[in-house]
Design an enzyme around this catalytic site. Structure first.
Site: not given
Length: 139
Positions: A58, A61
């Site tokens: 991600c 993230c």
């Protein structure tokens, strides 16, 4: 702000696995037992827990991970945890994770706040609010 939705599982891809999500005072949670152990430890020490549910693939993230590590170093009175949603799929599902990253703020094992997405200003604001609520008033 950025966040990732569920990605199809690719069991063959575990390159650079979790490298950027641990560091500083961030504890990487890889089992439900280690989660329970850290929560018990935090409760015993009277610490607030910030849990970051994220995924190695991600982008948002990865973008917020350095700030999360920095916050963990700046605030040793708070316990910082990271849970990889792909590693602990069932556990993450039990927390109703719909997007990554999702941050939970816990006190005595109970949720006191939540943030979905890699929103740096909002994460910092929530940290300040939690620290303010924890520190005794000064006269």
């Amino acid at each position: 702000m950025g966040h990732c939705l569920a990605k199809p599982k690719n069991d063959g891809d575990d390159s650079d696995h979790n490298v950027e999500f641990a560091g500083g005072n961030v504890h990487l949670i890889t089992t439900k037992e280690s989660w329970e152990q850290k929560l018990a430890e935090a409760e015993k020490d009277g610490k607030i827990v910030v849990a970051n549910f994220s995924a190695s693939w991600c982008g948002p993230c990865r973008m917020i991970a350095p700030l999360y590590v920095e916050l963990s170093e700046k605030h040793p009175s708070i316990m910082f945890l990271t849970v990889d949603v792909d590693e602990l799929t069932e556990f993450s599902t039990s927390w109703d994770i719909k997007a990554t990253p999702t941050f939970f703020f816990l006190k005595n094992g109970q949720q006191i706040d939540k943030l979905v997405g890699a929103n740096k200003p909002e994460l910092q604001k929530k940290m300040v609010a939690i620290l303010d609520s924890e520190s005794p008033c000064q006269t």
